[in-house]
Design a protein around this motif. Sequence first.
Motif, mmCIF file in Angstrom:
data_model
loop_
_atom_site.group_PDB
_atom_site.id
_atom_site.type_symbol
_atom_site.label_atom_id
_atom_site.label_comp_id
_atom_site.label_asym_id
_atom_site.label_seq_id
_atom_site.Cartn_x
_atom_site.Cartn_y
_atom_site.Cartn_z
ATOM 1 N N ILE A 69 -10.344 -4.270 -1.625
ATOM 2 C CA ILE A 69 -9.157 -5.096 -2.246
ATOM 3 C C ILE A 69 -8.159 -4.586 -1.174
ATOM 4 O O ILE A 69 -7.865 -3.564 -0.171
ATOM 5 N N LYS A 70 -7.584 -5.699 -1.118
ATOM 6 C CA LYS A 70 -5.861 -5.990 -0.160
ATOM 7 C C LYS A 70 -5.521 -5.401 -0.446
ATOM 8 O O LYS A 70 -4.394 -4.974 -1.770
ATOM 9 N N SER A 71 -4.545 -3.949 -0.072
ATOM 10 C CA SER A 71 -3.277 -3.313 -0.274
ATOM 11 C C SER A 71 -1.813 -3.568 0.226
ATOM 12 O O SER A 71 -2.098 -4.310 1.685
ATOM 13 N N ILE A 72 -0.635 -4.965 -0.657
ATOM 14 C CA ILE A 72 -0.114 -5.493 -0.110
ATOM 15 C C ILE A 72 1.473 -4.608 -0.497
ATOM 16 O O ILE A 72 1.594 -4.184 -1.821
ATOM 17 N N GLY A 73 2.035 -4.697 0.451
ATOM 18 C CA GLY A 73 3.499 -4.070 0.378
ATOM 19 C C GLY A 73 4.718 -5.498 0.836
ATOM 20 O O GLY A 73 4.232 -5.644 1.661
ATOM 21 N N LEU A 74 6.041 -5.674 0.041
ATOM 22 C CA LEU A 74 6.943 -6.430 1.348
ATOM 23 C C LEU A 74 6.910 -6.447 1.806
ATOM 24 O O LEU A 74 8.583 -6.866 2.501
ATOM 25 N N SER A 75 6.980 -5.013 1.825
ATOM 26 C CA SER A 75 8.107 -4.621 3.109
ATOM 27 C C SER A 75 7.377 -4.395 4.503
ATOM 28 O O SER A 75 7.933 -3.939 5.866
ATOM 29 N N ASP A 76 5.781 -3.897 4.072
ATOM 30 C CA ASP A 76 4.886 -3.980 5.372
ATOM 31 C C ASP A 76 4.358 -4.758 6.420
ATOM 32 O O ASP A 76 4.737 -6.215 6.006
ATOM 33 N N PRO A 77 5.284 -4.735 7.962
ATOM 34 C CA PRO A 77 4.887 -5.518 8.943
ATOM 35 C C PRO A 77 3.653 -6.172 9.045
ATOM 36 O O PRO A 77 2.803 -5.227 8.902
ATOM 37 N N PRO A 78 3.298 -7.454 9.421
ATOM 38 C CA PRO A 78 4.571 -8.246 9.828
ATOM 39 C C PRO A 78 4.987 -8.874 8.886
ATOM 40 O O PRO A 78 6.339 -10.143 8.852
ATOM 41 N N ASN A 79 5.055 -8.752 6.972
ATOM 42 C CA ASN A 79 5.042 -8.775 6.054
ATOM 43 C C ASN A 79 6.197 -8.789 5.900
ATOM 44 O O ASN A 79 6.203 -7.925 4.418
ATOM 45 N N ASP A 80 7.322 -8.321 6.223
ATOM 46 C CA ASP A 80 8.857 -7.484 6.022
ATOM 47 C C ASP A 80 9.735 -8.694 5.165
ATOM 48 O O ASP A 80 10.746 -8.612 6.118
ATOM 49 N N PHE A 81 9.721 -8.899 3.778
ATOM 50 C CA PHE A 81 10.644 -10.097 3.358
ATOM 51 C C PHE A 81 11.857 -8.996 3.217
ATOM 52 O O PHE A 81 12.581 -9.406 2.359
ATOM 53 N N PHE B 259 8.738 2.385 -0.231
ATOM 54 C CA PHE B 259 7.674 1.791 0.116
ATOM 55 C C PHE B 259 6.640 2.584 0.651
ATOM 56 O O PHE B 259 5.471 2.298 0.057
ATOM 57 N N ASP B 260 6.924 4.013 0.851
ATOM 58 C CA ASP B 260 6.136 4.716 1.190
ATOM 59 C C ASP B 260 5.532 5.624 0.005
ATOM 60 O O ASP B 260 3.609 5.137 0.019
ATOM 61 N N ARG B 261 5.950 5.714 -1.304
ATOM 62 C CA ARG B 261 5.588 6.001 -1.847
ATOM 63 C C ARG B 261 4.161 4.868 -2.856
ATOM 64 O O ARG B 261 3.303 5.497 -3.539
ATOM 65 N N SER B 262 5.182 3.568 -2.609
ATOM 66 C CA SER B 262 4.552 2.328 -3.086
ATOM 67 C C SER B 262 2.908 2.115 -2.403
ATOM 68 O O SER B 262 2.002 2.336 -3.227
ATOM 69 N N GLN B 263 2.525 2.754 -1.255
ATOM 70 C CA GLN B 263 1.902 2.257 -0.518
ATOM 71 C C GLN B 263 0.599 3.782 -1.210
ATOM 72 O O GLN B 263 -0.472 3.328 -1.521
ATOM 73 N N ARG B 264 1.438 5.053 -1.495
ATOM 74 C CA ARG B 264 0.369 5.351 -1.512
ATOM 75 C C ARG B 264 0.049 6.125 -3.665
ATOM 76 O O ARG B 264 -1.304 5.685 -3.597
ATOM 77 N N GLN B 265 0.620 4.759 -3.896
ATOM 78 C CA GLN B 265 0.355 4.444 -5.705
ATOM 79 C C GLN B 265 -0.721 3.419 -5.272
ATOM 80 O O GLN B 265 -1.902 4.453 -6.226
ATOM 81 N N ARG B 266 -0.695 2.800 -4.853
ATOM 82 C CA ARG B 266 -1.904 1.520 -4.562
ATOM 83 C C ARG B 266 -3.293 2.934 -3.941
ATOM 84 O O ARG B 266 -4.060 2.476 -4.408
ATOM 85 N N GLU B 267 -2.938 3.310 -3.249
ATOM 86 C CA GLU B 267 -3.838 4.581 -2.656
ATOM 87 C C GLU B 267 -5.017 5.231 -3.762
ATOM 88 O O GLU B 267 -6.380 5.161 -3.981
ATOM 89 N N VAL B 268 -3.700 6.174 -4.825
ATOM 90 C CA VAL B 268 -4.527 6.443 -6.017
ATOM 91 C C VAL B 268 -5.027 4.849 -6.825
ATOM 92 O O VAL B 268 -5.922 5.551 -7.525
ATOM 93 N N ILE B 269 -5.168 4.820 -7.240
ATOM 94 C CA ILE B 269 -5.491 3.396 -8.015
ATOM 95 C C ILE B 269 -6.711 3.526 -7.740
ATOM 96 O O ILE B 269 -8.176 2.877 -8.080
ATOM 97 N N VAL B 270 -7.324 2.155 -6.605
ATOM 98 C CA VAL B 270 -8.258 2.684 -6.015
ATOM 99 C C VAL B 270 -9.328 3.802 -5.835
ATOM 100 O O VAL B 270 -10.018 3.570 -6.455
ATOM 101 N N ALA B 271 -8.509 4.749 -6.002
ATOM 102 C CA ALA B 271 -9.635 5.992 -5.781
ATOM 103 C C ALA B 271 -10.011 6.152 -7.287
ATOM 104 O O ALA B 271 -11.282 6.750 -7.131
ATOM 105 N N LEU B 272 -8.988 6.079 -8.329
ATOM 106 C CA LEU B 272 -9.221 5.535 -9.567
ATOM 107 C C LEU B 272 -9.941 4.539 -9.871
ATOM 108 O O LEU B 272 -11.133 5.084 -10.609
ATOM 109 N N LYS B 273 -10.375 4.178 -9.081
ATOM 110 C CA LYS B 273 -11.069 2.754 -9.416
ATOM 111 C C LYS B 273 -12.538 3.269 -8.957
ATOM 112 O O LYS B 273 -13.866 3.067 -9.932
#
Length: 450
Positions: A302-314, A238-252
């Motif tokens: 650009i919203k960064s969304i993880g499906l386990s990020d509180p309060p939306n931890d599904f 889950f933390d890795r996914s967050q970092r991946q989204r950070e890199v994508i935004v930075a590359l954009k």
Amino acid sequence: KKKFKTPLTRKQKLKRTFFILLILGIILGGLFAGYTWWNARKVLSGGGSAPALEDCADLSQLNREGDCRINVMLLGKGGGTHEAPDLTDTIIVASIDPVHNEAALVSIPRDLYVQPEGQYGYTKINAVYANAKNAAVSEGKSKKTAEEAGLAAIENTLEDKLEIPIHYYGMIDFKGFEKAIDTVGGVTIDVKTPLIDPSVAWENNWNPVIAQKGVQEFNGKRALLYARSRQSSPRGDFDRSQRQREVIVALKDKVFSAGTYSNPVKISQLIEAFGSHIQTNFSIDEIMKLYGIGKDTQSQNIKSIGLSDPPNDFLTTGMYNGQSVVMPKAGIDDYAAIRKFIRKTLVDPRIRQENASVIVLNGTPSVGLGKSKGDLLKSYGYNVTEVGDAPSKDFNQTVVVDLRDGDKMFTKHYLERRFNTSVTGRLPDGITAPETADFVIILGQNETSH
């Protein structure tokens, strides 16, 4: 009698030299453009489509709410000689709102346990592409056909679990990712928490420190390590996914910065860097249209969304069939809460733009039907201003009344599709609506079976 040519003046020499250089420049420029175009054609062969790239001008192409967004499935795999080269350990849905210049990046955990359509049993979602591809190869299909089968399998799985359309895909391997970042001169990342991972130290000159806290520049190799590391992270994947989204935004940000897309040399280098390392169903024209949208979309939008990020931890982790997997908290096949969250987050921009006032009335004896349908419409972004009961409970078919004579055409179209009916401009006898109302929906008995 022999004639002698009059010697050229200095001005004439300069003029002739200028024209020679001009012609040479045109020839070389044409060759360069042709070379770039030819390489681009190999990478950007097309095949996908999204009505939003045509401003949703053709209403017949809009099948359901959300079709006026551009949804792109982004996959990352090891590739090459990497161990398990076809496991897509990075799965992100990039959803773009071209009307409001906003976007969202939704990460899908690689260990999500799913049953893909057409495949027997359950598997982790990162193996869906590989399994379908390998099955096609075993049937004697070509490499290209097998890869297309793999991409179709994971695309269908995401559409099924999230209930959104996937319009395009892009899949890149580690080498292509690293080369692309190096080509644009690296990316800038604001690291919130130091990243220390001894398990990948051997790839970082035996240094377990991948990144210290603070703003810093990453080259391709370091960005790849930052995006891949998970062993020492508190929440693992889950933390890795967050970092991946950070890199994508930075590359954009780097790609759309001045001096990159406007520089033909950089474009050519990017295309060559991708080469066989990327697969996509964008065409050249579609990429250029997307560029026009992307350059107006700021990173803060650009919203960064993880499906386990509180309060939306599904999601939760657990053991299933002897292996550690990720699954919905509601149950292994229960995606209702996730789908509702995705609908509310990725609202169709045309519904949001028109913001039509919708009244929902229950025209049946079924108690609670009005509220359930009203809540469903709200989850799609409709502005439901009132829910109540119709004076009569004997409506067999749902009636949708348009009080604005087609002025809010996207809302009208979507409501017709959703309730499988044609709108009328006249309210049934005995029913009134305030002047502020744009649509009135009287639910019929046919809705109780849906």
